[in-house]
Design a protein around this motif. Structure first.
Motif, PDB file in Angstrom:
ATOM      1  N   ALA A 105      -6.078   7.188 118.132  1.00 33.42           N
ATOM      2  CA  ALA A 105      -4.898   7.138 118.994  1.00 33.42           C
ATOM      3  C   ALA A 105      -3.786   7.968 118.372  1.00 33.42           C
ATOM      4  O   ALA A 105      -2.680   7.503 118.116  1.00 33.42           O
ATOM      5  CB  ALA A 105      -4.449   5.704 119.261  1.00 33.42           C
ATOM      6  N   SER A 106      -4.095   9.236 118.139  1.00 36.48           N
ATOM      7  CA  SER A 106      -3.219  10.127 117.375  1.00 36.48           C
ATOM      8  C   SER A 106      -2.083  10.700 118.197  1.00 36.48           C
ATOM      9  O   SER A 106      -1.262  11.454 117.672  1.00 36.48           O
ATOM     10  CB  SER A 106      -4.040  11.259 116.764  1.00 36.48           C
ATOM     11  N   ASN A 107      -2.026  10.394 119.470  1.00 33.62           N
ATOM     12  CA  ASN A 107      -0.938  10.784 120.365  1.00 33.62           C
ATOM     13  C   ASN A 107      -0.707  12.288 120.281  1.00 33.62           C
ATOM     14  O   ASN A 107      -1.651  13.073 120.333  1.00 33.62           O
ATOM     15  CB  ASN A 107       0.309   9.946 120.085  1.00 33.62           C
ATOM     16  N   ASP A 108       0.532  12.717 120.137  1.00 36.76           N
ATOM     17  CA  ASP A 108       0.836  14.149 120.200  1.00 36.76           C
ATOM     18  C   ASP A 108       0.847  14.822 118.828  1.00 36.76           C
ATOM     19  O   ASP A 108       1.401  15.892 118.665  1.00 36.76           O
ATOM     20  CB  ASP A 108       2.168  14.379 120.910  1.00 36.76           C
ATOM     21  N   GLY A 109       0.201  14.169 117.851  1.00 37.17           N
ATOM     22  CA  GLY A 109       0.127  14.743 116.510  1.00 37.17           C
ATOM     23  C   GLY A 109       1.318  14.436 115.635  1.00 37.17           C
ATOM     24  O   GLY A 109       1.491  15.040 114.572  1.00 37.17           O
ATOM     25  N   TYR A 110       2.115  13.444 116.021  1.00 38.91           N
ATOM     26  CA  TYR A 110       3.344  13.086 115.303  1.00 38.91           C
ATOM     27  C   TYR A 110       3.083  12.770 113.834  1.00 38.91           C
ATOM     28  O   TYR A 110       3.936  13.011 112.971  1.00 38.91           O
ATOM     29  CB  TYR A 110       3.987  11.860 115.976  1.00 38.91           C
ATOM     30  N   LEU A 111       1.905  12.212 113.512  1.00 41.67           N
ATOM     31  CA  LEU A 111       1.580  11.835 112.129  1.00 41.67           C
ATOM     32  C   LEU A 111       0.718  12.889 111.456  1.00 41.67           C
ATOM     33  O   LEU A 111       1.017  13.331 110.344  1.00 41.67           O
ATOM     34  CB  LEU A 111       0.876  10.476 112.109  1.00 41.67           C
ATOM     35  N   LEU A 112      -0.321  13.326 112.136  1.00 38.51           N
ATOM     36  CA  LEU A 112      -1.264  14.249 111.495  1.00 38.51           C
ATOM     37  C   LEU A 112      -0.649  15.617 111.219  1.00 38.51           C
ATOM     38  O   LEU A 112      -1.153  16.356 110.380  1.00 38.51           O
ATOM     39  CB  LEU A 112      -2.519  14.392 112.353  1.00 38.51           C
ATOM     40  N   ARG A 113       0.427  15.959 111.886  1.00 36.30           N
ATOM     41  CA  ARG A 113       1.067  17.242 111.568  1.00 36.30           C
ATOM     42  C   ARG A 113       1.551  17.264 110.120  1.00 36.30           C
ATOM     43  O   ARG A 113       1.579  18.314 109.478  1.00 36.30           O
ATOM     44  CB  ARG A 113       2.213  17.530 112.533  1.00 36.30           C
ATOM     45  N   HIS A 114       1.902  16.087 109.591  1.00 36.64           N
ATOM     46  CA  HIS A 114       2.303  16.007 108.188  1.00 36.64           C
ATOM     47  C   HIS A 114       1.092  16.159 107.260  1.00 36.64           C
ATOM     48  O   HIS A 114       1.221  16.665 106.141  1.00 36.64           O
ATOM     49  CB  HIS A 114       3.011  14.683 107.917  1.00 36.64           C
ATOM     50  N   VAL A 115      -0.082  15.721 107.736  1.00 34.81           N
ATOM     51  CA  VAL A 115      -1.321  15.916 106.975  1.00 34.81           C
ATOM     52  C   VAL A 115      -1.699  17.391 106.985  1.00 34.81           C
ATOM     53  O   VAL A 115      -2.082  17.966 105.953  1.00 34.81           O
ATOM     54  CB  VAL A 115      -2.450  15.042 107.567  1.00 34.81           C
ATOM     55  N   VAL A 116      -1.584  18.025 108.158  1.00 34.56           N
ATOM     56  CA  VAL A 116      -1.857  19.461 108.272  1.00 34.56           C
ATOM     57  C   VAL A 116      -0.957  20.251 107.326  1.00 34.56           C
ATOM     58  O   VAL A 116      -1.404  21.179 106.633  1.00 34.56           O
ATOM     59  CB  VAL A 116      -1.664  19.937 109.729  1.00 34.56           C
ATOM     60  N   ASP A 117       0.317  19.869 107.280  1.00 39.11           N
ATOM     61  CA  ASP A 117       1.275  20.578 106.424  1.00 39.11           C
ATOM     62  C   ASP A 117       0.885  20.515 104.951  1.00 39.11           C
ATOM     63  O   ASP A 117       1.263  21.396 104.158  1.00 39.11           O
ATOM     64  CB  ASP A 117       2.678  19.997 106.596  1.00 39.11           C
ATOM     65  N   ARG A 118       0.144  19.481 104.577  1.00 34.71           N
ATOM     66  CA  ARG A 118      -0.276  19.333 103.180  1.00 34.71           C
ATOM     67  C   ARG A 118      -1.607  20.021 102.906  1.00 34.71           C
ATOM     68  O   ARG A 118      -2.126  19.951 101.783  1.00 34.71           O
ATOM     69  CB  ARG A 118      -0.379  17.841 102.828  1.00 34.71           C
ATOM     70  N   GLY A 119      -2.186  20.657 103.917  1.00 30.45           N
ATOM     71  CA  GLY A 119      -3.441  21.354 103.729  1.00 30.45           C
ATOM     72  C   GLY A 119      -4.646  20.438 103.634  1.00 30.45           C
ATOM     73  O   GLY A 119      -5.712  20.850 103.143  1.00 30.45           O
ATOM     74  N   ILE A 120      -4.509  19.211 104.096  1.00 36.29           N
ATOM     75  CA  ILE A 120      -5.608  18.244 104.062  1.00 36.29           C
ATOM     76  C   ILE A 120      -6.336  18.273 105.409  1.00 36.29           C
ATOM     77  O   ILE A 120      -5.714  18.255 106.470  1.00 36.29           O
ATOM     78  CB  ILE A 120      -5.084  16.832 103.760  1.00 36.29           C
ATOM     79  N   ARG A 121      -7.643  18.316 105.363  1.00 37.54           N
ATOM     80  CA  ARG A 121      -8.451  18.355 106.588  1.00 37.54           C
ATOM     81  C   ARG A 121      -8.266  17.061 107.371  1.00 37.54           C
ATOM     82  O   ARG A 121      -8.259  15.968 106.791  1.00 37.54           O
ATOM     83  CB  ARG A 121      -9.921  18.543 106.213  1.00 37.54           C
ATOM     84  N   CYS A 122      -8.123  17.170 108.686  1.00 40.03           N
ATOM     85  CA  CYS A 122      -7.878  15.969 109.483  1.00 40.03           C
ATOM     86  C   CYS A 122      -8.399  16.157 110.900  1.00 40.03           C
ATOM     87  O   CYS A 122      -8.702  17.267 111.333  1.00 40.03           O
ATOM     88  CB  CYS A 122      -6.389  15.624 109.513  1.00 40.03           C
ATOM     89  N   LEU A 123      -8.449  15.041 111.614  1.00 44.22           N
ATOM     90  CA  LEU A 123      -8.867  15.041 113.015  1.00 44.22           C
ATOM     91  C   LEU A 123      -8.186  13.888 113.719  1.00 44.22           C
ATOM     92  O   LEU A 123      -8.156  12.758 113.200  1.00 44.22           O
ATOM     93  CB  LEU A 123     -10.388  14.871 113.135  1.00 44.22           C
TER      94      LEU A 123
END
Length: 411
Positions: A105-123
Protein backbone atom coordinates in the motif's frame (compact mmCIF):
# COMPACT_ATOMS: atom_id res chain seq x y z
CA UNK A 1 -21.71 -10.01 10.89
CA UNK A 2 -21.93 -13.34 12.65
CA UNK A 3 -18.32 -14.42 13.18
CA UNK A 4 -14.97 -12.78 13.94
CA UNK A 5 -12.82 -12.58 10.81
CA UNK A 6 -9.68 -13.41 12.79
CA UNK A 7 -10.57 -16.20 15.19
CA UNK A 8 -14.00 -17.29 13.92
CA UNK A 9 -15.79 -16.68 17.23
CA UNK A 10 -19.51 -15.91 17.16
CA UNK A 11 -19.36 -13.76 20.32
CA UNK A 12 -19.31 -10.20 18.94
CA UNK A 13 -20.45 -7.30 21.14
CA UNK A 14 -21.66 -3.91 19.90
CA UNK A 15 -19.32 -0.94 20.54
CA UNK A 16 -20.99 1.88 18.56
CA UNK A 17 -23.55 2.02 15.75
CA UNK A 18 -23.05 5.04 13.43
CA UNK A 19 -25.98 4.26 11.17
CA UNK A 20 -25.56 3.82 7.41
CA UNK A 21 -23.21 5.97 5.30
CA UNK A 22 -21.75 5.91 1.79
CA UNK A 23 -18.12 4.78 1.43
CA UNK A 24 -16.00 7.66 2.70
CA UNK A 25 -13.84 8.13 -0.41
CA UNK A 26 -16.72 7.99 -2.92
CA UNK A 27 -16.62 11.68 -3.79
CA UNK A 28 -19.31 12.79 -6.22
CA UNK A 29 -18.90 14.63 -9.50
CA UNK A 30 -21.43 17.37 -10.26
CA UNK A 31 -23.28 15.16 -12.76
CA UNK A 32 -23.84 12.54 -10.04
CA UNK A 33 -25.77 14.78 -7.66
CA UNK A 34 -29.17 13.65 -8.96
CA UNK A 35 -28.24 9.98 -8.70
CA UNK A 36 -28.80 7.73 -5.68
CA UNK A 37 -25.88 6.77 -3.43
CA UNK A 38 -25.47 3.36 -1.83
CA UNK A 39 -25.12 3.49 1.95
CA UNK A 40 -23.86 0.71 4.18
CA UNK A 41 -24.20 0.10 7.93
CA UNK A 42 -21.28 1.37 9.99
CA UNK A 43 -21.51 -0.69 13.17
CA UNK A 44 -18.37 -1.40 15.19
CA UNK A 45 -18.31 -4.62 17.20
CA UNK A 46 -15.61 -6.32 19.22
CA UNK A 47 -14.86 -10.04 19.46
CA UNK A 48 -14.96 -11.07 23.10
CA UNK A 49 -12.56 -13.96 22.44
CA UNK A 50 -9.61 -12.35 20.60
CA UNK A 51 -10.69 -8.69 21.17
CA UNK A 52 -10.35 -7.65 17.53
CA UNK A 53 -12.73 -4.74 16.89
CA UNK A 54 -14.30 -4.89 13.45
CA UNK A 55 -17.06 -3.81 11.10
CA UNK A 56 -18.84 -6.06 8.59
CA UNK A 57 -17.00 -6.38 5.23
CA UNK A 58 -19.89 -4.92 3.25
CA UNK A 59 -17.70 -3.38 0.54
CA UNK A 60 -14.63 -4.92 -1.04
CA UNK A 61 -11.15 -3.41 -1.27
CA UNK A 62 -11.50 -3.65 -5.06
CA UNK A 63 -14.48 -1.26 -4.91
CA UNK A 64 -12.51 1.29 -2.90
CA UNK A 65 -8.89 1.14 -3.95
CA UNK A 66 -8.73 0.58 -7.72
CA UNK A 67 -9.28 4.32 -8.20
CA UNK A 68 -8.43 6.20 -5.02
CA UNK A 69 -8.77 9.84 -3.97
CA UNK A 70 -6.13 9.88 -1.21
CA UNK A 71 -2.56 10.92 -2.08
CA UNK A 72 -0.23 10.76 0.94
CA UNK A 73 2.21 13.38 -0.37
CA UNK A 74 -0.32 16.20 0.11
CA UNK A 75 0.37 16.03 3.86
CA UNK A 76 3.66 17.76 4.62
CA UNK A 77 3.87 16.21 8.08
CA UNK A 78 3.18 12.73 6.71
CA UNK A 79 6.01 12.96 4.18
CA UNK A 80 8.33 14.10 6.97
CA UNK A 81 7.11 11.23 9.15
CA UNK A 82 8.02 8.82 6.35
CA UNK A 83 11.46 10.40 5.86
CA UNK A 84 12.23 10.06 9.56
CA UNK A 85 11.09 6.43 9.54
CA UNK A 86 13.34 5.56 6.60
CA UNK A 87 16.33 7.25 8.25
CA UNK A 88 15.75 5.39 11.51
CA UNK A 89 14.99 2.03 9.86
CA UNK A 90 18.15 2.16 7.74
CA UNK A 91 20.18 2.70 10.91
CA UNK A 92 18.24 0.26 13.10
CA UNK A 93 18.42 -2.60 10.59
CA UNK A 94 21.80 -1.66 9.04
CA UNK A 95 20.29 -1.56 5.55
CA UNK A 96 23.07 -1.21 3.01
CA UNK A 97 23.19 -0.84 -0.77
CA UNK A 98 22.40 -4.55 -1.25
CA UNK A 99 19.22 -4.42 0.83
CA UNK A 100 15.71 -4.74 -0.60
CA UNK A 101 12.72 -2.85 0.85
CA UNK A 102 9.08 -3.49 -0.07
CA UNK A 103 6.20 -1.28 0.95
CA UNK A 104 2.65 -2.62 0.78
CA UNK A 105 0.00 0.00 0.00
CA UNK A 106 2.78 2.34 -1.06
CA UNK A 107 0.38 5.03 -2.32
CA UNK A 108 2.10 7.74 -4.38
CA UNK A 109 5.62 6.85 -3.27
CA UNK A 110 5.62 9.23 -0.29
CA UNK A 111 7.85 6.82 1.71
CA UNK A 112 9.79 4.83 -0.85
CA UNK A 113 11.08 7.98 -2.54
CA UNK A 114 13.30 8.38 0.53
CA UNK A 115 14.53 4.80 0.02
CA UNK A 116 15.23 5.55 -3.66
CA UNK A 117 17.18 8.65 -2.63
CA UNK A 118 19.45 6.44 -0.53
CA UNK A 119 20.20 4.15 -3.46
CA UNK A 120 18.50 1.17 -1.82
CA UNK A 121 16.56 -1.20 -4.09
CA UNK A 122 12.83 -1.09 -3.40
CA UNK A 123 9.38 -1.92 -4.72
CA UNK A 124 5.95 -0.57 -3.92
CA UNK A 125 2.86 -2.77 -4.06
CA UNK A 126 -0.12 -0.46 -4.58
CA UNK A 127 -3.58 -1.53 -5.81
CA UNK A 128 -4.82 1.91 -6.86
CA UNK A 129 -4.08 2.49 -10.53
CA UNK A 130 -4.07 6.29 -10.34
CA UNK A 131 -1.85 6.77 -7.30
CA UNK A 132 0.49 3.98 -8.37
CA UNK A 133 1.00 5.78 -11.67
CA UNK A 134 1.95 8.93 -9.76
CA UNK A 135 4.56 6.94 -7.80
CA UNK A 136 6.12 5.55 -10.97
CA UNK A 137 6.27 9.04 -12.47
CA UNK A 138 8.24 10.07 -9.37
CA UNK A 139 10.75 7.27 -9.93
CA UNK A 140 9.41 4.75 -7.41
CA UNK A 141 9.09 1.20 -8.85
CA UNK A 142 5.49 0.18 -8.18
CA UNK A 143 3.47 -2.97 -8.84
CA UNK A 144 -0.29 -2.50 -9.22
CA UNK A 145 -1.65 -5.39 -7.16
CA UNK A 146 -3.38 -6.27 -3.91
CA UNK A 147 -1.21 -8.24 -1.50
CA UNK A 148 -2.10 -11.90 -1.13
CA UNK A 149 0.00 -14.98 -0.38
CA UNK A 150 0.32 -15.55 -4.14
CA UNK A 151 1.37 -11.93 -4.79
CA UNK A 152 3.95 -12.12 -2.01
CA UNK A 153 5.37 -15.36 -3.36
CA UNK A 154 5.52 -14.00 -6.92
CA UNK A 155 7.36 -10.84 -5.82
CA UNK A 156 9.80 -12.90 -3.78
CA UNK A 157 10.45 -15.21 -6.75
CA UNK A 158 11.12 -12.27 -9.09
CA UNK A 159 12.93 -9.83 -6.82
CA UNK A 160 14.18 -11.94 -3.93
CA UNK A 161 13.17 -11.78 -0.24
CA UNK A 162 12.78 -8.37 1.38
CA UNK A 163 15.00 -7.32 4.24
CA UNK A 164 12.25 -4.94 5.33
CA UNK A 165 8.55 -4.99 4.51
CA UNK A 166 6.65 -1.82 5.42
CA UNK A 167 2.85 -1.75 5.78
CA UNK A 168 1.73 1.66 6.98
CA UNK A 169 -1.98 2.33 7.48
CA UNK A 170 -3.10 -0.71 5.53
CA UNK A 171 -3.44 -3.47 8.15
CA UNK A 172 -6.90 -2.14 8.99
CA UNK A 173 -7.91 -1.88 5.33
CA UNK A 174 -8.07 -5.57 4.39
CA UNK A 175 -10.92 -7.91 5.37
CA UNK A 176 -8.78 -11.04 4.90
CA UNK A 177 -6.46 -10.47 7.84
CA UNK A 178 -4.99 -13.96 7.71
CA UNK A 179 -4.35 -13.98 3.96
CA UNK A 180 -2.76 -10.52 4.06
CA UNK A 181 -0.48 -11.51 6.95
CA UNK A 182 0.54 -14.63 5.05
CA UNK A 183 1.38 -12.32 2.14
CA UNK A 184 3.67 -10.28 4.39
CA UNK A 185 5.41 -13.47 5.49
CA UNK A 186 5.85 -14.53 1.87
CA UNK A 187 7.57 -11.22 1.08
CA UNK A 188 9.96 -11.00 4.01
CA UNK A 189 13.29 -12.78 4.26
CA UNK A 190 13.52 -15.57 6.82
CA UNK A 191 15.72 -13.28 8.94
CA UNK A 192 14.01 -10.04 7.86
CA UNK A 193 11.71 -7.50 9.46
CA UNK A 194 8.15 -6.31 9.01
CA UNK A 195 7.09 -2.83 10.18
CA UNK A 196 3.38 -2.10 10.45
CA UNK A 197 1.77 1.19 11.47
CA UNK A 198 -1.90 1.12 12.38
CA UNK A 199 -4.19 3.23 14.50
CA UNK A 200 -4.27 2.14 18.13
CA UNK A 201 -7.70 1.18 19.42
CA UNK A 202 -6.66 2.42 22.86
CA UNK A 203 -6.45 6.05 21.71
CA UNK A 204 -9.48 5.68 19.44
CA UNK A 205 -11.57 4.79 22.49
CA UNK A 206 -9.93 7.17 24.98
CA UNK A 207 -9.97 10.20 22.64
CA UNK A 208 -13.43 9.74 21.04
CA UNK A 209 -11.84 9.26 17.61
CA UNK A 210 -14.93 7.64 16.18
CA UNK A 211 -14.61 9.39 12.81
CA UNK A 212 -11.76 7.00 11.99
CA UNK A 213 -14.39 4.26 11.85
CA UNK A 214 -15.33 3.93 8.19
CA UNK A 215 -15.83 1.25 5.58
CA UNK A 216 -12.20 1.22 4.44
CA UNK A 217 -11.18 0.24 7.98
CA UNK A 218 -12.39 -3.30 8.47
CA UNK A 219 -10.71 -3.80 11.86
CA UNK A 220 -9.19 -1.82 14.74
CA UNK A 221 -6.24 -3.16 16.72
CA UNK A 222 -5.02 -3.32 20.22
CA UNK A 223 -1.50 -4.70 20.49
CA UNK A 224 -3.02 -7.82 22.04
CA UNK A 225 -5.20 -8.38 18.96
CA UNK A 226 -2.30 -7.56 16.63
CA UNK A 227 -0.16 -10.27 18.22
CA UNK A 228 -2.84 -12.80 17.39
CA UNK A 229 -3.24 -11.44 13.86
CA UNK A 230 0.50 -11.59 13.18
CA UNK A 231 0.69 -15.15 14.46
CA UNK A 232 -1.96 -16.20 11.93
CA UNK A 233 0.62 -15.65 9.19
CA UNK A 234 3.71 -16.95 10.93
CA UNK A 235 4.98 -13.63 12.29
CA UNK A 236 5.77 -12.68 15.89
CA UNK A 237 5.81 -9.24 17.51
CA UNK A 238 9.28 -8.16 18.64
CA UNK A 239 8.84 -4.50 19.56
CA UNK A 240 6.24 -1.72 19.51
CA UNK A 241 6.38 2.07 19.35
CA UNK A 242 3.57 4.45 20.27
CA UNK A 243 3.20 7.21 17.68
CA UNK A 244 1.18 10.44 17.58
CA UNK A 245 0.14 9.94 13.94
CA UNK A 246 -3.58 9.69 13.12
CA UNK A 247 -4.41 10.68 16.66
CA UNK A 248 -2.47 7.76 18.12
CA UNK A 249 -0.95 4.81 16.26
CA UNK A 250 1.29 1.86 17.02
CA UNK A 251 4.29 0.75 15.02
CA UNK A 252 4.59 -3.00 15.22
CA UNK A 253 8.01 -4.51 14.58
CA UNK A 254 7.62 -8.18 13.70
CA UNK A 255 9.80 -10.99 12.40
CA UNK A 256 9.25 -14.56 11.22
CA UNK A 257 8.31 -16.51 14.32
CA UNK A 258 11.34 -18.80 14.00
CA UNK A 259 13.83 -15.95 14.59
CA UNK A 260 11.78 -13.46 16.60
CA UNK A 261 12.93 -14.25 20.12
CA UNK A 262 11.40 -12.63 23.19
CA UNK A 263 9.42 -9.38 22.75
CA UNK A 264 10.76 -6.15 24.23
CA UNK A 265 9.69 -4.69 27.54
CA UNK A 266 7.77 -2.00 25.64
CA UNK A 267 5.41 -4.69 24.34
CA UNK A 268 4.64 -5.77 27.89
CA UNK A 269 4.13 -2.14 28.94
CA UNK A 270 1.58 -1.43 26.19
CA UNK A 271 -0.25 -4.68 26.86
CA UNK A 272 -0.53 -3.66 30.50
CA UNK A 273 -1.95 -0.24 29.51
CA UNK A 274 -4.55 -1.89 27.30
CA UNK A 275 -5.54 -4.26 30.07
CA UNK A 276 -5.80 -1.40 32.60
CA UNK A 277 -8.10 0.44 30.15
CA UNK A 278 -10.42 -2.56 30.12
CA UNK A 279 -9.88 -3.41 26.47
CA UNK A 280 -9.67 -7.13 27.14
CA UNK A 281 -13.12 -7.10 28.71
CA UNK A 282 -16.40 -5.40 27.82
CA UNK A 283 -16.06 -2.73 30.49
CA UNK A 284 -13.61 -0.79 28.32
CA UNK A 285 -16.15 -0.33 25.55
CA UNK A 286 -19.46 0.32 27.28
CA UNK A 287 -19.29 4.14 27.58
CA UNK A 288 -17.88 4.86 24.13
CA UNK A 289 -21.23 5.17 22.38
CA UNK A 290 -22.45 7.83 24.83
CA UNK A 291 -19.27 9.88 24.39
CA UNK A 292 -19.66 9.67 20.61
CA UNK A 293 -23.20 11.02 20.91
CA UNK A 294 -21.90 14.02 22.88
CA UNK A 295 -19.39 14.91 20.15
CA UNK A 296 -22.27 14.97 17.69
CA UNK A 297 -24.51 17.11 19.90
CA UNK A 298 -21.77 19.63 20.68
CA UNK A 299 -20.76 20.10 17.05
CA UNK A 300 -24.34 20.46 15.84
CA UNK A 301 -25.13 22.95 18.59
CA UNK A 302 -22.13 25.07 17.61
CA UNK A 303 -23.01 25.02 13.89
CA UNK A 304 -26.69 25.80 14.49
CA UNK A 305 -25.91 28.69 16.84
CA UNK A 306 -23.34 30.10 14.40
CA UNK A 307 -25.93 29.98 11.60
CA UNK A 308 -28.51 31.74 13.77
CA UNK A 309 -25.97 34.50 14.48
CA UNK A 310 -25.38 34.89 10.75
CA UNK A 311 -21.78 33.70 11.01
CA UNK A 312 -20.12 31.71 8.24
CA UNK A 313 -18.49 28.31 8.77
CA UNK A 314 -16.50 26.46 6.13
CA UNK A 315 -14.43 23.32 6.31
CA UNK A 316 -10.78 22.54 5.83
CA UNK A 317 -9.91 19.16 4.36
CA UNK A 318 -11.95 16.36 2.83
CA UNK A 319 -10.45 13.27 4.49
CA UNK A 320 -12.25 9.96 4.84
CA UNK A 321 -12.67 10.52 8.57
CA UNK A 322 -14.37 13.84 7.87
CA UNK A 323 -17.07 12.07 5.89
CA UNK A 324 -17.86 9.77 8.81
CA UNK A 325 -18.25 12.84 11.03
CA UNK A 326 -20.35 14.81 8.52
CA UNK A 327 -22.69 11.92 7.81
CA UNK A 328 -23.09 10.89 11.43
CA UNK A 329 -23.91 14.46 12.42
CA UNK A 330 -26.16 15.07 9.39
CA UNK A 331 -24.24 18.21 8.38
CA UNK A 332 -25.27 19.73 5.04
CA UNK A 333 -24.30 22.90 3.13
CA UNK A 334 -26.75 24.98 5.20
CA UNK A 335 -24.43 24.49 8.17
CA UNK A 336 -21.09 24.05 6.34
CA UNK A 337 -21.04 26.06 3.13
CA UNK A 338 -18.11 24.15 1.62
CA UNK A 339 -14.83 22.54 2.49
CA UNK A 340 -11.44 22.90 0.82
CA UNK A 341 -8.65 20.45 0.14
CA UNK A 342 -5.07 20.62 -1.13
CA UNK A 343 -5.67 17.62 -3.41
CA UNK A 344 -6.75 18.85 -6.88
CA UNK A 345 -8.37 15.47 -7.53
CA UNK A 346 -11.19 16.46 -5.15
CA UNK A 347 -11.78 19.99 -6.47
CA UNK A 348 -15.22 20.41 -8.00
CA UNK A 349 -16.47 17.23 -6.35
CA UNK A 350 -18.83 16.80 -3.42
CA UNK A 351 -18.56 14.88 -0.17
CA UNK A 352 -20.37 11.53 -0.17
CA UNK A 353 -23.76 11.56 1.49
CA UNK A 354 -23.67 15.15 2.72
CA UNK A 355 -22.85 16.61 -0.75
CA UNK A 356 -20.81 19.53 0.49
CA UNK A 357 -18.77 21.22 -2.29
CA UNK A 358 -14.98 20.76 -2.22
CA UNK A 359 -13.01 23.80 -3.38
CA UNK A 360 -9.32 24.81 -3.60
CA UNK A 361 -7.77 26.11 -0.33
CA UNK A 362 -7.49 29.66 -1.70
CA UNK A 363 -11.26 30.03 -1.31
CA UNK A 364 -10.89 30.54 2.44
CA UNK A 365 -8.77 33.68 2.09
CA UNK A 366 -11.13 34.98 -0.60
CA UNK A 367 -14.26 34.56 1.55
CA UNK A 368 -12.83 35.28 5.04
CA UNK A 369 -15.25 33.06 7.00
CA UNK A 370 -15.83 33.47 10.72
CA UNK A 371 -14.87 29.84 11.46
CA UNK A 372 -12.96 27.05 9.73
CA UNK A 373 -13.96 23.54 10.83
CA UNK A 374 -10.82 21.40 10.59
CA UNK A 375 -11.80 17.88 9.54
CA UNK A 376 -8.29 16.28 9.59
CA UNK A 377 -7.98 17.12 13.31
CA UNK A 378 -5.10 14.64 13.63
CA UNK A 379 -2.90 17.19 11.80
CA UNK A 380 -3.70 19.88 14.34
CA UNK A 381 -0.19 21.28 14.88
CA UNK A 382 0.55 21.36 11.15
CA UNK A 383 -2.78 22.97 10.26
CA UNK A 384 -2.82 25.60 13.02
CA UNK A 385 0.40 26.85 11.44
CA UNK A 386 -0.83 26.52 7.85
CA UNK A 387 -4.11 28.27 8.64
CA UNK A 388 -2.66 31.05 10.80
CA UNK A 389 -3.72 33.56 8.13
CA UNK A 390 -7.34 33.00 9.21
CA UNK A 391 -6.52 35.20 12.20
CA UNK A 392 -5.89 38.16 9.88
CA UNK A 393 -9.62 38.88 9.77
CA UNK A 394 -10.46 37.52 13.21
CA UNK A 395 -11.44 34.07 12.01
CA UNK A 396 -11.08 31.06 14.29
CA UNK A 397 -10.42 27.35 13.87
CA UNK A 398 -12.76 24.66 15.17
CA UNK A 399 -11.59 21.14 16.06
CA UNK A 400 -14.41 18.63 16.71
CA UNK A 401 -12.37 15.73 18.19
CA UNK A 402 -11.76 14.63 20.97
CA UNK A 403 -14.10 17.40 22.10
CA UNK A 404 -15.23 20.66 20.55
CA UNK A 405 -12.38 23.19 20.65
CA UNK A 406 -12.40 26.73 19.19
CA UNK A 407 -8.91 28.12 18.60
CA UNK A 408 -7.87 31.71 17.97
CA UNK A 409 -4.91 31.94 15.61
CA UNK A 410 -2.42 34.71 14.86
CA UNK A 411 -0.59 35.23 11.60
Amino acid sequence: MTRCRLCGSATLASVVDLGATPPCESFLAADQLDEPEPAYPLHLRVCTDCWLAQIPPLITPEETFKEYAYFSSYSTSWVEHARTFVTDAVQRLALGPDAFVVEVASNDGYLLRHVVDRGIRCLGIEPSVNVGATAREAGVPTLTEFLSPDTGSAVRAEHGPADLVVANNVYAHIPDVVGFTQGLRALVADDGWVSIEVQHLLTLIEENQYDTIYHEHFQYYTVAAAIRALASGGLALVDVELLPTHGGSVRLWARPAEVAGEPSGQVADVLAREKAAGLQELSGYTEFSARVAKVRRDLLQFLIEAAERGETVVGYGAPGKGNTLLNHCGIRPDLLAYTVDRNPYKHGRFTPGTRIPILPPEQIAADKPDYVLVLPWNLRAELVEQLSYVGDWGGRLVFPIPELSIVEVKA
